[in-house]
Design an enzyme around this catalytic site. Structure first.
Site, mmCIF file in Angstrom:
data_model
loop_
_atom_site.group_PDB
_atom_site.id
_atom_site.type_symbol
_atom_site.label_atom_id
_atom_site.label_comp_id
_atom_site.label_asym_id
_atom_site.label_seq_id
_atom_site.Cartn_x
_atom_site.Cartn_y
_atom_site.Cartn_z
ATOM 1 N N CYS A 157 0.833 -1.205 0.000
ATOM 2 C CA CYS A 157 0.000 0.000 0.000
ATOM 3 C C CYS A 157 0.874 1.264 0.000
ATOM 4 O O CYS A 157 1.482 1.572 -1.004
ATOM 5 C CB CYS A 157 -1.007 -0.033 1.148
ATOM 6 S SG CYS A 157 -2.357 1.130 0.871
ATOM 7 N N HIS A 160 -3.433 -5.291 0.519
ATOM 8 C CA HIS A 160 -2.899 -5.572 1.865
ATOM 9 C C HIS A 160 -2.914 -7.062 2.202
ATOM 10 O O HIS A 160 -3.871 -7.535 2.818
ATOM 11 C CB HIS A 160 -3.766 -4.860 2.906
ATOM 12 C CG HIS A 160 -3.468 -3.412 3.074
ATOM 13 N ND1 HIS A 160 -2.533 -2.942 3.967
ATOM 14 C CD2 HIS A 160 -4.005 -2.330 2.482
ATOM 15 C CE1 HIS A 160 -2.497 -1.620 3.913
ATOM 16 N NE2 HIS A 160 -3.377 -1.222 3.023
#
Ligand SMILES: *[C@@H]1O[C@H](CO)[C@@H](O)[C@H](O)[C@H]1NC(C)=O
Ligand SMILES: *[C@@H]1O[C@H](CO)[C@@H](O)[C@H](O)[C@H]1NC(C)=O
Ligand SMILES: *[C@@H]1O[C@H](CO)[C@@H](O)[C@H](O)[C@H]1NC(C)=O
Length: 354
Positions: A162, A279
């Protein structure tokens, strides 16, 4: 005595293996069965809810995700003075840049990350040859004390998730403004694999069952408002972008809520560097009821395959701590995470440092 004989035999076997299997500068046969991976601890100033809890933090899910694959973890404080940072890098087997809320360009955090990125490139490629891998291997097996960083033939994986993906895009392109806005908060997606994915290191050797989970089920959790558009990645104006395109492969893309395409995973062609915009550490370890996050057995298995891959990369790194006391003093086990869902619903547990 028998121990000495064993070491010599081991060194000889490793030399033979290394000579046989070095492909395109990757694939060292160093087998470090006790890998230790660094995860960046970032400043709390961008997260007002952490005020008073600490100067830096690290979400525990990253630690668990790595531990689940057979690694131990060390927090890398973003503001370590350079000599200590270098000493730590020489002692560990890779670094993860986690997610977060920082304004990355120009930050001290990015400066330190860039230092690590540049260091990892150098450590990887400085006068690389298969015979120097053998030397690295032997040094690792026989040296009990702090040895100088063996630049020749060492291996040092980097991973960005991310915000870490976004950092990697900036570091790989040398362009602070390569990111653009996307509407991809709280969005779970199946990956659209590129043609490069099938022969990539990251997905190419994964079991078909796992690849099919990534391809067919919306298991990848996105929590981002910035991202890397394929056309910016592909821009050939400016040598930095050109360099980016020629040295990194797009492995998957996705569309945000407006149908705009962002890169969702990529790997460097030359270095053991990887990044996912989604994620992988959250499916098994975070439990916020207010967000889209898939906890199915398939989702957990898919994300576990990524940590298995990353830790298998870390096992190729010969770095070790100078001695056990330095190793023990550095490990994350010296610290206890806080149970934080009432402070920050995104995280079950967070490590803080004053
Ligand atoms: C950035 O890193 C360099 C080298 O590590 C250091 O000398 C410099 O002070 C750092 N600058 C900032 C703003 O952190
Ligand atoms: C996140 O997405 C889920 C599923 O689409 C939805 O139920 C939830 O309300 C969303 N949460 C937030 C905070 O927007
Ligand atoms: C371990 O290494 C550190 C750093 O080189 C040194 O200061 C320390 O004395 C060593 N400890 C032992 C027990 O050898």
């Amino acid at each position: 005595m028998p121990q000495v004989v064993l070491l010599v035999v081991c060194a000889l076997v490793c030399v033979a293996v290394a000579n046989a299997t070095v492909v395109d500068g990757l694939g060292d046969q160093v087998h470090n069965a006790r890998p230790i991976v660094g995860v960046m601890a970032q400043p709390t100033y961008a997260d007002p809810q952490y005020k008073g809890l600490g100067r830096t933090y690290l979400a525990a899910a990253y630690v668990k995700w790595l531990e689940s694959a057979g690694a131990r973890v060390v927090a890398v404080q973003y503001d370590l003075p350079e000599p200590q940072l270098v000493r730590l890098l020489q002692s560990i087997n890779g670094v993860v840049f986690p997610g977060g809320e920082l304004d990355i360009p120009g930050s001290h955090y990015q400066n330190t990350s860039q230092f690590i990125y540049n260091w990892a490139i150098k450590v990887r490629f400085h006068s690389f040859s298969s015979s120097s891998i053998a030397i690295a291997q032997r040094t690792d097996v026989t040296s009990a004390s702090g040895r100088p960083q063996n630049e020749a033939g060492n291996y040092f994986p980097l991973w960005g998730t991310c915000q870490g993906f976004e950092q990697m895009a900036i570091m790989a392109s040398g362009d602070d403004s390569i990111l653009t806005e996307f509407q991809a908060e709280n969005l779970t997606l199946a990956l659209d694999f590129s043609s490069a994915a099938a022969h990539s290191r990251l997905y190419g050797s994964m079991e078909k069952r796992i690849v099919d989970i990534f391809r067919n089920q919306a298991v990848a959790q996105n929590l981002h408002q910035l991202g890397l558009a394929p056309d910016l990645y592909a821009l050939t104006v400016g040598t930095d972008n050109e360099r980016f395109r020629s040295t990194w492969d797009i492995l998957s893309t996705n569309e945000d809520r407006r149908g705009w395409t962002f890169i969702s995973s990529m790997e460097s062609k030359k270095h053991p560097f990887y990044a996912t915009q989604y994620h992988p550490e959250r499916n098994a370890y975070e439990w916020d009821r207010e967000e889209a996050l898939i906890h199915s057995a398939d989702a957990v298995a898919a994300m576990q395959a990524l940590s298995n891959f990353l830790v298998s990369e870390a096992r190729k790194s010969a770095n070790t701590f100078a001695n056990k006391s330095e190793e023990y003093a550095s490990l994350i086990y010296n610290f206890a995470p806080l149970y934080t869902p009432r402070i920050d619903r995104y995280y079950e547990q967070v490590y803080f440092w004053k």
